[in-house]
Design a protein around this motif. Sequence first.
Motif, PDB file in Angstrom:
ATOM      1  N   LEU A 171       0.823  -1.209   0.000  1.00 48.81           N
ATOM      2  CA  LEU A 171       0.000   0.000   0.000  1.00 48.81           C
ATOM      3  C   LEU A 171       0.855   1.256   0.000  1.00 48.81           C
ATOM      4  N   ILE A 172       0.379   2.272  -0.658  1.00 48.12           N
ATOM      5  CA  ILE A 172       1.064   3.557  -0.709  1.00 48.12           C
ATOM      6  C   ILE A 172       0.413   4.468   0.322  1.00 48.12           C
ATOM      7  N   SER A 173       1.240   5.096   1.130  1.00 49.29           N
ATOM      8  CA  SER A 173       0.728   6.002   2.162  1.00 49.29           C
ATOM      9  C   SER A 173       0.302   7.311   1.523  1.00 49.29           C
ATOM     10  N   SER A 174      -0.854   7.813   1.965  1.00 50.33           N
ATOM     11  CA  SER A 174      -1.353   9.077   1.426  1.00 50.33           C
ATOM     12  C   SER A 174      -0.838  10.267   2.221  1.00 50.33           C
ATOM     13  N   GLY A 175      -0.186  10.024   3.340  1.00 47.96           N
ATOM     14  CA  GLY A 175       0.310  11.110   4.185  1.00 47.96           C
ATOM     15  C   GLY A 175      -0.705  11.569   5.208  1.00 47.96           C
ATOM     16  N   VAL A 176      -1.963  11.144   5.034  1.00 48.02           N
ATOM     17  CA  VAL A 176      -3.022  11.502   5.961  1.00 48.02           C
ATOM     18  C   VAL A 176      -3.089  10.421   7.036  1.00 48.02           C
TER      19      VAL A 176
END
Length: 76
Positions: free
Chosen positions: A26-31
């Motif tokens: 999974l790619i982190s959205s920063g949120v």
Amino acid sequence: MNNLDAVFLDIENFFQTFLPAWENYLISSGVKQRNKPSLLSVSKVMTIVIAFHQSRYGDFKTYYIHFVYRYSQRIS
């Protein structure tokens, strides 16, 4: 061991290897996101869904009330 136990064990073994690999992918959205623990594991939920599709119930609500809910009340 009945068929439902065998299905659960297969699903549990699958998710023990799948979930860690999936979480790394999974790619982190920063949120910042909540990761609230559930009362049921993913394996248990998938077993319930598979058992529903193998049953003769017409809808999930009836299946849940007549099978899953009654069975979980006897256990606890």
